[in-house]
Design an enzyme around this catalytic site. Structure first.
Site, PDB file in Angstrom:
ATOM      1  N   ASP A  52       0.847  -1.200   0.000  1.00  0.00           N
ATOM      2  CA  ASP A  52       0.000   0.000   0.000  1.00  0.00           C
ATOM      3  C   ASP A  52       0.883   1.250   0.000  1.00  0.00           C
ATOM      4  OD1 ASP A  52       0.929  -0.168   2.582  1.00  0.00           O
ATOM      5  OD2 ASP A  52      -1.020   0.097   3.552  1.00  0.00           O
ATOM      6  N   SER A  53       2.206   1.046   0.082  1.00  0.00           N
ATOM      7  CA  SER A  53       3.145   2.154  -0.079  1.00  0.00           C
ATOM      8  C   SER A  53       3.094   2.697  -1.509  1.00  0.00           C
ATOM      9  CB  SER A  53       4.569   1.704   0.266  1.00  0.00           C
ATOM     10  OG  SER A  53       4.919   0.547  -0.467  1.00  0.00           O
ATOM     11  N   ASP A  91      -1.012  -6.126  -0.791  1.00  0.00           N
ATOM     12  CA  ASP A  91      -1.257  -5.524   0.520  1.00  0.00           C
ATOM     13  C   ASP A  91      -2.736  -5.148   0.634  1.00  0.00           C
ATOM     14  OD1 ASP A  91      -0.019  -4.882   2.859  1.00  0.00           O
ATOM     15  OD2 ASP A  91       1.024  -3.107   2.091  1.00  0.00           O
ATOM     16  N   LYS A 121      -1.323  -9.482   2.240  1.00  0.00           N
ATOM     17  CA  LYS A 121      -0.675  -9.096   3.506  1.00  0.00           C
ATOM     18  C   LYS A 121      -1.619  -8.173   4.251  1.00  0.00           C
ATOM     19  CE  LYS A 121       2.828  -5.915   3.824  1.00  0.00           C
ATOM     20  NZ  LYS A 121       2.250  -4.924   4.756  1.00  0.00           N
ATOM     21  N   GLU A 123      -1.884  -5.738   8.083  1.00  0.00           N
ATOM     22  CA  GLU A 123      -1.129  -5.201   9.206  1.00  0.00           C
ATOM     23  C   GLU A 123      -1.792  -5.544  10.540  1.00  0.00           C
ATOM     24  OE1 GLU A 123      -0.333  -0.997   8.822  1.00  0.00           O
ATOM     25  OE2 GLU A 123       0.687  -1.264   6.905  1.00  0.00           O
ATOM     26  N   GLU A 190       8.683  -4.697  11.009  1.00  0.00           N
ATOM     27  CA  GLU A 190       9.136  -3.378  10.537  1.00  0.00           C
ATOM     28  C   GLU A 190       9.585  -2.496  11.696  1.00  0.00           C
ATOM     29  OE1 GLU A 190       6.584  -1.382   7.721  1.00  0.00           O
ATOM     30  OE2 GLU A 190       7.745   0.481   7.842  1.00  0.00           O
TER      31      GLU A 190
HETATM   32  O1  KIV Z   1       3.550  -1.283   1.785  1.00  0.00           O
HETATM   33  C1  KIV Z   1       4.741  -1.583   1.966  1.00  0.00           C
HETATM   34  O2  KIV Z   1       5.648  -1.151   1.234  1.00  0.00           O
HETATM   35  C2  KIV Z   1       5.064  -2.462   3.084  1.00  0.00           C
HETATM   36  C3  KIV Z   1       6.505  -2.800   3.315  1.00  0.00           C
HETATM   37  C4  KIV Z   1       7.150  -1.680   4.025  1.00  0.00           C
HETATM   38  C5  KIV Z   1       6.666  -4.065   4.053  1.00  0.00           C
HETATM   39  O3  KIV Z   1       4.198  -2.865   3.786  1.00  0.00           O
END
Ligand code: KIV
Length: 293
Positions: A52-53, A91, A121, A123, A190
């Site tokens: 999600d980055s 994500d 993924k 969180e 992280e």
């Molecule tokens: O979204 C992302 O880039 C992440 C990584 C930092 C693991 O969750």
């Protein structure tokens, strides 16, 4: 008949576990588009995370919070088309899994079915544990993520390292183990002290993937734009830049602009020719009166 070697198979979840058992490190990077996925795959990266980055790295948001499932689906689809060997993890963005197990499963199914992700993924632990169970129950592999979880950075007091007291480190280890018990196949750690991450890693049978968590994790992940020097933000302490592509791209664009303005580009080799007699006819047609019927 010439025989061609079989294309490398998709990395399996079992192979990921076996790598941990053999002490072989896992390599994960984020990627958000098709050419990047092909490059990561060709470089032998094991796991590609469509994080999600993408929100701040490619979509121009200030944080990861606003990005939507629909926005990420487009990126996951492009990455999945380019990754033949690497496992593609999508994500789950903020709001797509927090409300209920049912919405988490519905959104994750879209990433797998519509976009071709191999896994998702999410969180956090706590309420995320029942989400993991529901997702795994629906046949969707899940990667966990504890320590600094950017979607809840405000709750954590900002973007800072987590687990820096004995009590908090204990909580972190318990959360990581609970994610393993809930069915995760791997967990991202992280911004966690290296000593804590190493001990958490030893306490788990599934691989840990560290980012800002030291070398004791089973694997490492970095964000594409950080690793390749494509971001103009001040990098976090844990980032190592392996290239300066941002400045290389800017220099190339400046040279292009300068050559267009001076007329140095395009040269003859960049143009198409036509037979002289056709050109003459074309010029003649320009001088002759228009043919009307
Ligand atoms: O979204 C992302 O880039 C992440 C990584 C930092 C693991 O969750």
């Amino acid at each position: 008949m010439t025989s061609h070697p079989d294309p490398p198979a998709k990395l399996s979840l079992t192979e990921l576990q076996d790598r941990k058992a053999r002490g072989e490190k896992l390599v994960m990077v984020t990627a958000y588009d098709h050419p990047s996925a092909k490059l990561a795959d060709a470089a032998g990266v094991d796991v590609i995370l469509v994080g999600d980055s993408a929100a701040d790295n490619v979509l121009g948001y200030d944080s990861t919070v606003p990005v939507t499932v629909d926005e990420l689906l487009v990126l996951v689809r492009a990455v999945a088309r380019g990754a033949r060997h690497a496992l593609v993890v999508a994500d789950l963005p903020f709001g797509s899994f927090q409300v209920s197990d049912e919405t988490a499963v519905a959104n994750a199914v879209r990433f797998v079915k519509e976009a071709g992700a191999d896994a998702v993924k999410l969180e956090g632990a706590g309420p995320s544990l029942s989400r993991v169970q529901a997702l795994v129950g629906a046949g969707i592999p899940v990667m966990g993520h504890v320590g600094l979880t950017p979607q809840s950075a405000t709750m954590l007091g900002g973007f800072k390292a987590q687990g820096r007291t004995a009590a908090k480190a204990q909580r972190l280890r318990a959360d990581a183990r609970a994610l393993e018990a809930a069915g995760c196949f791997a967990v991202v750690l992280e911004a966690v002290p290296a000593a804590v991450a190493a001990r958490v890693t030893q306490a788990m049978t599934i691989p840990t993937i560290g980012i800002g968590a030291g070398s004791g994790c089973d694997g490492q992940v970095l964000v594409w734009h950080d690793l390749l020097g494509l971001s103009d933000r001040r990098p976090a302490r844990f980032v190592k830049r392996y290239a300066e592509l941002g400045s290389a791209i800017k220099t190339a664009l400046e040279q292009f602009a300068s050559e267009v303005r001076s007329g140095a580009f395009p040269e003859e080799q960049h143009t198409y020719a036509m037979p002289d007699e056709e050109l003459e006819l074309f010029e003649h047609a320009e001088r002759a009166p228009e043919h009307t019927d």
